[in-house]
Write an enzyme that holds these catalytic residues in place. Sequence first.
Site, short mmCIF file in Angstrom:
data_model
loop_
_atom_site.label_atom_id
_atom_site.label_comp_id
_atom_site.label_asym_id
_atom_site.label_seq_id
_atom_site.Cartn_x
_atom_site.Cartn_y
_atom_site.Cartn_z
CE LYS A 1 57.76 11.73 29.69
NZ LYS A 1 56.96 11.93 28.50
CG PHE B 1 36.35 10.41 27.30
CD1 PHE B 1 36.07 11.43 26.37
CD2 PHE B 1 36.19 9.10 26.90
CE1 PHE B 1 35.63 11.12 25.09
CE2 PHE B 1 35.74 8.78 25.62
CZ PHE B 1 35.47 9.80 24.71
CG ASN C 1 38.10 17.28 25.11
OD1 ASN C 1 37.51 16.79 26.08
ND2 ASN C 1 39.38 17.07 24.89
CG LEU D 1 26.88 24.42 33.94
CD1 LEU D 1 25.43 24.21 34.33
CD2 LEU D 1 26.96 25.30 32.68
CB ALA E 1 31.89 31.68 36.23
N GLY E 2 34.96 30.96 35.46
CA GLY E 2 36.38 31.07 35.80
C GLY E 2 37.07 32.03 34.86
CB CYS F 1 42.50 18.49 26.53
SG CYS F 1 43.64 17.30 27.22
CE LYS G 1 46.54 18.38 22.25
NZ LYS G 1 45.98 17.22 21.56
C1 UGA Z 1 39.71 17.56 29.70
C2 UGA Z 1 38.40 16.76 29.75
O1 UGA Z 1 37.65 17.12 30.92
C3 UGA Z 1 38.70 15.27 29.80
O2 UGA Z 1 37.48 14.52 29.74
C4 UGA Z 1 39.57 14.91 28.58
O3 UGA Z 1 39.94 13.55 28.60
C5 UGA Z 1 40.83 15.75 28.61
O4 UGA Z 1 40.47 17.13 28.58
C6 UGA Z 1 41.64 15.37 27.40
O5 UGA Z 1 41.19 15.60 26.27
O6 UGA Z 1 42.68 14.70 27.55
P1 UGA Z 1 41.50 18.41 31.53
O7 UGA Z 1 42.02 19.29 30.44
O8 UGA Z 1 42.45 17.59 32.33
O9 UGA Z 1 40.41 17.36 30.92
O10 UGA Z 1 40.76 19.33 32.57
P2 UGA Z 1 39.26 19.80 32.88
O11 UGA Z 1 38.93 19.39 34.25
O12 UGA Z 1 38.33 19.42 31.82
O13 UGA Z 1 39.45 21.40 32.88
C7 UGA Z 1 39.82 22.10 31.70
C8 UGA Z 1 39.80 23.58 31.92
O14 UGA Z 1 38.46 24.04 32.05
C9 UGA Z 1 40.52 24.05 33.17
O15 UGA Z 1 41.23 25.23 32.87
C10 UGA Z 1 39.41 24.32 34.16
O16 UGA Z 1 39.74 25.29 35.12
C11 UGA Z 1 38.33 24.82 33.23
N1 UGA Z 1 36.97 24.64 33.78
C12 UGA Z 1 36.45 23.40 33.96
C13 UGA Z 1 36.20 25.76 34.09
O17 UGA Z 1 36.65 26.93 33.93
N2 UGA Z 1 34.93 25.58 34.56
C14 UGA Z 1 34.40 24.35 34.74
O18 UGA Z 1 33.22 24.26 35.17
C15 UGA Z 1 35.17 23.23 34.45
#
Ligand code: UGA
Length: 438
Positions: free
Chosen positions: A35, A152, A211, A253, A255-256, A263, A266
Amino acid sequence: MRVAMIGTGYVGLVSGACFADFGHEVTCIDKDAGKIEALKAGRMPIYEPGLDALVAANVEAGRLSFTTDTAAGIRDAEIVFIAVGTPTRRGDGHADLSYVHAAAEEVAGLIAGYTVIVTKSTVPVGTGDEVEAIIARANPRAQFDVASNPEFLREGAAIEDFKRPDRIVVGAQSQRAVAALRELYRPLFLNETPMVVTDRRTAELIKYAANAFLAIKIGFINEIADLCDAVGANVQQVARGIGLDKRIGAKFLHAGPGYGGSCFPKDTLALSKTAHRAGVPVTLVDAVIDANARRKAAMVDRIAAAAGGSVAGKVVAILGLTFKPNTDDMREAPSLVIVPGLQAMGATIRAFDPQGMGEAAKCLTGVTYCDSAWHCLEGADMAVILTEWDQFRALDLDRIAGLLKDRVLVDLRNIYALSEVRGKPLDYHSLGRPPADG
Ligand code: UGA
């Protein structure tokens, strides 16, 4: 300031590059020689928009370097970050802290002069105390403080999140440590970024609480989407209607097919374990963990229902495999449940993802990987949008209809407006929205 960053995973690498960009002198340390060699050659171990250019510019400016030699990396560092992995411990759901403990042990013998050791990895409450005890035991003469500074960052938007954060959280037991971190983040205070200073345990819990709250928000809107389907309402309008209330907020908010990534799955699990051990169960968090797992599996039935009851013998084109767009990360991606679920029902899978196919190929077998969305749709009976990559947002729907034998498009991210789909020769299905031809 002189900063050492132990661990060049997602958090360590992005944070290290951004601190260097603030003007600090940063050494990123990792035990993985491959790496480090790749980073020295300008090759990134992860896909993150803008990261390669940021790393290159700061290496060029002499502020960012990479090494496998912890002693050399830590020499003269005023602040040492521990940003190693804290994966879910096999078997019990607790966070595995062996890498954090090993880093603390190693740092203990190397620091000279007052040093602030900062945990940036997501670590359970009390880990800072453990790190402090390890260092004090290994090197009783060491002058140091241990602080918590959770991050974050969202994958795919990490640099933006680092440089324009909503807040910085610092947990420390001494003013001297707080002052050092204030100095480190000084460029951000010029934009009036709030800094929340707490004791160490509180800072550690803030990360998990943030989270878990976001996971609950997603879990909530996913259930509301199902309810919308059942009663004939529109989840996007519900989300807008509630999200404009500042106490609720419009974000997270959507839906998915269920949240994924390294993150939320876990950290919700680890928080639940901590809470159960403390005798204070977090039942809402437990509920969302269950609901999210059920949701991913339920998407398989939803796709089968859109196909008329069964996908047996069907060729299904999957657009998007990663857990979210702008990353190549496949960890806990809904595709890891949905693709094998469809295969088990007798479907043949073709798939395309702009960045994730290398990672996907390591965990999904029996899939035909395609080199574009159009190539993926060729010869398919139906298609499923699993990840909302920008390039899937404006596909020619007439052309899609022409390629799909059954003309069925299942959009599990609601990226097409119903008005765009209405009148197209497509049997379009989405989440929590009335049928397009309704
Ligand atoms: C998340 C947090 O948003 C960060 O603030 C945090 O620092 C990070 O975890 C971490 O602990 O390191 P991340 O996992 O990169 O970030 O991605 P997100 O954008 O939060 O999305 C997480 C999941 O939620 C994805 O599968 C996304 O598709 C889903 N999601 C997100 C939804 O289904 N609906 C939403 O409205 C938002």
